[in-house]
Design a protein around this motif. Structure first.
Motif, PDB file in Angstrom:
ATOM      1  N   VAL A   1       0.874  -1.228  -0.009  1.00 25.37           N
ATOM      2  CA  VAL A   1       0.085   0.216   0.030  1.00 25.37           C
ATOM      3  C   VAL A   1       0.677   1.390   0.128  1.00 25.37           C
ATOM      4  CG1 VAL A   1      -1.395   1.418   1.535  1.00 25.37           C
ATOM      5  CG2 VAL A   1      -2.180  -1.015   1.027  1.00 25.37           C
ATOM      6  N   GLU A   2       2.197   1.419   0.965  1.00 21.34           N
ATOM      7  CA  GLU A   2       2.840   2.406   0.829  1.00 21.34           C
ATOM      8  C   GLU A   2       3.546   2.599  -0.434  1.00 21.34           C
ATOM      9  OE1 GLU A   2       4.048   2.486   5.621  1.00 21.34           O
ATOM     10  OE2 GLU A   2       5.374   1.576   4.157  1.00 21.34           O
ATOM     11  N   SER A   3       3.800   1.683  -1.070  1.00 27.56           N
ATOM     12  CA  SER A   3       4.669   1.795  -2.398  1.00 27.56           C
ATOM     13  C   SER A   3       3.625   2.101  -3.493  1.00 27.56           C
ATOM     14  CB  SER A   3       5.367   0.496  -2.871  1.00 27.56           C
ATOM     15  OG  SER A   3       4.413  -0.504  -2.822  1.00 27.56           O
ATOM     16  N   GLN A   4       2.267   1.776  -3.160  1.00 23.61           N
ATOM     17  CA  GLN A   4       1.379   2.362  -4.420  1.00 23.61           C
ATOM     18  C   GLN A   4       1.201   3.885  -3.986  1.00 23.61           C
ATOM     19  OE1 GLN A   4      -0.547   0.972  -6.872  1.00 23.61           O
ATOM     20  NE2 GLN A   4       0.364  -0.918  -6.697  1.00 23.61           N
ATOM     21  N   LEU A   5       1.081   4.085  -2.704  1.00 22.18           N
ATOM     22  CA  LEU A   5       0.975   5.631  -2.649  1.00 22.18           C
ATOM     23  C   LEU A   5       2.225   6.384  -3.318  1.00 22.18           C
ATOM     24  CD1 LEU A   5      -0.193   5.412   1.208  1.00 22.18           C
ATOM     25  CD2 LEU A   5      -1.551   6.382  -0.607  1.00 22.18           C
TER      26      LEU A   5
END
Ligand code: PLP
Length: 422
Positions: free
Chosen positions: A140-144
């Motif tokens: 999720v963090e990397s998608q952000l």
């Protein structure tokens, strides 16, 4: 008969119409050749005895046919994933069109977020549970970051209140009331890996949709454990692995659900590969990408058949047992485990998993005071395979396909003896 006796446990096993499934699995043995008490199906499911034959069939077809096995094998490799779809769909409560086995969990999560997380200037945040599995959080963090959004701003954690271990639905509601118009996606674990808490998928989906968010679930600890009823939940997508409760072997392939309402949506952004292309023209090789309707359209590559053979072996056993029957047995086994644990009079351990069977699956998470891992190590030495999760939890999961009441009884006896010794 006292419920905390071996006779009682054995009596329950005699009454259990699923008890014979235990013989279909290999149990690890200790150094003296005795079977260990295996309560770790939430981490890696045991090997079904039929797996060897299913794998051998594919090895034989490979040696016999070479490349022609794609079409000539007993279970031809070209459509092989289709042999898994219907049974997998039944387990997660979905329509076959909505389910595909492909890749692995975290890869599928990324693929789903490419399609269902499309941030705008106004709506860009993602909500996850605060104790989400690290891989989900990293994904999720990397998608952000991929969308140039700082996770400090874009990531909202749904947290238990101070002094509590479990997330409350009303607190998620509060998050949505405050920031719903900025939230693009709710990405929640259906059953939390650490606490064992299961969330109401339909309620969460309705809540998210009410505020205009997309809603996806990680069913790593849900598939083959709870009854997620994915189609009826209305969730936009879900992903899961098959090596835990679904017993298909270490690192085996994952599952992916995309709700029927997107089955023919060609506008949705996606990362594509040739296995998602129209099966009739896939081998013409020169056509533009023509997506297969439904979840199959998200496939990228031709899949590893040996891994799929192991999944097929396991799904055949699930189908014979029936997911509803398994869940009914699982509730009884876990209630029994809880009852016996509560009998142990010590303040060193406490159960953090919800008491209501509807809010949990097979697993109970036992919190150990002052994070003392020695207790877990002693359990392991005594012949119990369970698992320890930092900072302070022993996870115990009786899997209804191969565990029985006697396993649960014997485990609690060992735990009790270790605690009394200290
Ligand atoms: C809740 C949860 N999410 C994600 C993962 C990561 O799965 P994978 O390594 O198959 O991507 C796991 C693995 O145990 C998990 O338990």
């Amino acid at each position: 008969m006292q419920f905390n006796s071996l006779e009682y446990a054995q009596e329950q096993d005699k009454k259990d119409s699923l008890s014979h499934f235990r013989t279909k699995f290999h149990f690890p043995k200790g150094s003296e050749g005795t079977e260990l008490i295996y309560l770790c199906g939430n981490s890696l499911g045991l090997q079904p005895k039929n797996v060897k034959d299913y794998l051998q069939e594919e090895l034989d077809d490979w040696s016999k046919y070479g490349v022609e096995g794609h079409t000539e094998g007993k279970h031809p490799w070209l459509p092989y994933h289709e042999f898994l779809t219907e049974k997998m769909a039944k387990i997660v409560g979905a329509k076959p069109l909505e389910v595909v086995i492909m890749n692995t969990l975290t890869s599928n999560l990324h693929l789903m977020m490419i399609s269902f997380y499309n941030p705008t200037k106004e709506r860009y945040k993602i909500v996850i549970e605060s104790d989400a599995f690290p891989s989900d959080k990293y994904a999720v963090e990397s998608q952000l970051k991929f969308h140039d959004i700082n996770p400090k701003d874009g990531l909202i954690e749904w947290k238990p209140r101070a002094g509590e271990n479990l997330c409350r639905l009303e607190d998620l509601e509060e998050i949505l009331k405050k920031e719903g118009d900025k939230i693009a996606l709710l990405m929640i674990g259906s059953t939390n890996y650490y606490t064992g808490q299961s969330f109401p998928l339909k309620k969460i989906t309705e809540l998210g949709h009410k505020y205009g968010c997309k809603v996806g679930f990680d069913l790593a600890h849900g598939a083959g454990n709870i009854l997620p009823n994915l189609h009826d939940s209305g969730a936009d997508f879900a992903v899961w692995c098959t090596y835990k409760y679904l017993n298909s072997g270490p690192g085996s392939l994952g599952g992916c659900f995309v709700h029927e309402r997107y089955a023919n949506n060609r506008e949705l952004k996606r990362f594509s590969g040739w296995w998602g292309h129209n099966k009739k023209t896939r081998f013409q090789m020169r056509d533009d990408f023509d997506v297969i309707p439904g979840a199959e359209g998200w496939q990228l590559s031709n899949p590893p058949i040996l891994s799929m053979a192991a999944i097929r072996a396991s799904l055949d056993i699930f189908d014979e047992a029936g997911m509803e029957n398994l869940r009914a047995k699982s509730v009884k086994l876990t209630v029994y485990l809880e009852k016996l644990l509560k009998e142990i009079s010590t303040s060193r351990i406490s159960i953090i998993t919800p008491e209501n069977p509807e809010e949990r699956g097979a697993q109970l998470s036992i919190q150990v005071k002052n994070a003392d891992k020695r207790l877990f190590d002693k359990l392991t030495e005594s012949g119990v395979i369970s698992d320890w999760r930092e900072p302070d939890v022993i996870r115990i999961a009786p899997a209804p396909l191969y565990n029985n009441f006697e396993d649960v009884f014997r485990f609690t006896q060992k735990l009790k003896a270790i605690l009394e010794e200290e």
